[in-house]
Design a protein around this motif. Structure first.
Motif, PDB file in Angstrom:
ATOM      1  N   ALA A   5       0.940  -1.170   0.036  1.00 21.46           N
ATOM      2  CA  ALA A   5      -0.111  -0.137  -0.019  1.00 21.46           C
ATOM      3  C   ALA A   5       0.868   1.252  -0.165  1.00 21.46           C
ATOM      4  N   VAL A   6       0.313   2.236  -0.404  1.00 23.43           N
ATOM      5  CA  VAL A   6       0.998   3.635  -0.359  1.00 23.43           C
ATOM      6  C   VAL A   6       0.281   4.280   0.827  1.00 23.43           C
ATOM      7  N   VAL A   7       0.922   4.634   1.886  1.00 23.63           N
ATOM      8  CA  VAL A   7       0.202   5.261   3.194  1.00 23.63           C
ATOM      9  C   VAL A   7       0.677   6.653   3.402  1.00 23.63           C
ATOM     10  N   SER A   8      -0.500   7.385   3.874  1.00 25.88           N
ATOM     11  CA  SER A   8      -0.171   8.534   4.310  1.00 25.88           C
ATOM     12  C   SER A   8      -0.552   8.566   6.086  1.00 25.88           C
ATOM     13  N   ILE A   9       0.220   9.376   6.642  1.00 31.29           N
ATOM     14  CA  ILE A   9       0.165   9.262   8.234  1.00 31.29           C
ATOM     15  C   ILE A   9      -0.093  10.577   8.868  1.00 31.29           C
ATOM     16  N   GLY A  10      -0.988  10.802   9.464  1.00 37.62           N
ATOM     17  CA  GLY A  10      -1.470  12.182  10.139  1.00 37.62           C
ATOM     18  C   GLY A  10      -2.561  12.302  10.763  1.00 37.62           C
ATOM     19  N   THR A  11      -3.029  13.426  11.454  1.00 35.90           N
ATOM     20  CA  THR A  11      -4.170  13.448  12.096  1.00 35.90           C
ATOM     21  C   THR A  11      -5.375  13.718  10.865  1.00 35.90           C
ATOM     22  N   PHE A  12      -4.897  14.607  10.046  1.00 31.33           N
ATOM     23  CA  PHE A  12      -5.921  15.081   9.199  1.00 31.33           C
ATOM     24  C   PHE A  12      -7.080  15.688   9.394  1.00 31.33           C
ATOM     25  N   MET A  44      -6.683  12.062  17.513  1.00 23.32           N
ATOM     26  CA  MET A  44      -6.592  13.456  17.797  1.00 23.32           C
ATOM     27  C   MET A  44      -5.156  14.068  17.516  1.00 23.32           C
ATOM     28  N   PRO A  45      -4.797  15.089  17.374  1.00 16.79           N
ATOM     29  CA  PRO A  45      -3.550  15.675  17.069  1.00 16.79           C
ATOM     30  C   PRO A  45      -2.836  15.423  18.500  1.00 16.79           C
ATOM     31  N   LEU A  59     -11.746  19.847  14.522  1.00 13.26           N
ATOM     32  CA  LEU A  59     -12.274  20.802  13.586  1.00 13.26           C
ATOM     33  C   LEU A  59     -13.720  19.872  13.299  1.00 13.26           C
ATOM     34  N   LEU A  60     -13.031  18.292  13.175  1.00 15.52           N
ATOM     35  CA  LEU A  60     -14.319  17.542  12.555  1.00 15.52           C
ATOM     36  C   LEU A  60     -14.346  16.460  13.416  1.00 15.52           C
ATOM     37  N   PRO A  61     -15.578  15.958  13.646  1.00 18.93           N
ATOM     38  CA  PRO A  61     -15.985  14.719  14.341  1.00 18.93           C
ATOM     39  C   PRO A  61     -15.187  13.705  13.473  1.00 18.93           C
ATOM     40  N   GLU A  62     -14.629  12.491  14.260  1.00 16.57           N
ATOM     41  CA  GLU A  62     -13.872  11.467  13.585  1.00 16.57           C
ATOM     42  C   GLU A  62     -14.749  10.955  12.364  1.00 16.57           C
ATOM     43  N   SER A  63     -15.978  10.549  12.644  1.00 16.89           N
ATOM     44  CA  SER A  63     -16.944  10.096  11.734  1.00 16.89           C
ATOM     45  C   SER A  63     -16.816  10.821  10.493  1.00 16.89           C
ATOM     46  N   ALA A  64     -16.780  12.248  10.454  1.00 17.45           N
ATOM     47  CA  ALA A  64     -17.026  13.138   9.424  1.00 17.45           C
ATOM     48  C   ALA A  64     -15.539  12.978   8.652  1.00 17.45           C
TER      49      ALA A  64
END
Length: 97
Positions: A5-12, A44-45, A59-64
């Protein structure tokens, strides 16, 4: 062995234009290689795990956030910083990724 896989890592959190550019590139690279695009997203950050910075919120709920991420990548892996923060880079790559 796990699937490639190509993976991005972060809080986003917020999935702003910069995030969208990263995710689009992850998708492009994965499509080019014919493999899965994945976002490894922390709930969470890191700053919100700091006792001195408790006044901030997401900024956003996790589901969103997950729905927004899935508009670009194939899969989202929900991650928790406390579960991985003590891992060395090699341990993180072997266990988390």
């Amino acid at each position: 062995m796990a699937d490639a896989a190509v993976v991005s890592i972060g809080t986003f959190d917020g999935v702003h234009l910069g995030h969208q550019a990263i995710l689009t590139e992850v998708r492009r690279q994965a499509k080019q290689r014919r493999i899965t695009s994945v976002t490894y997203a922390f709930g969470m950050p890191p700053r919100l795990h700091d006792e001195n910075d408790r006044g901030r919120c997401l900024l956003l709920p996790e589901s969103a956030k997950v729905r927004a991420l899935l508009r670009t990548v194939d899969r989202v892996v929900r991650a928790s910083l406390p579960e991985v923060r003590s891992l060395s880079p090699d341990e993180f790559a072997a266990r988390a990724l």
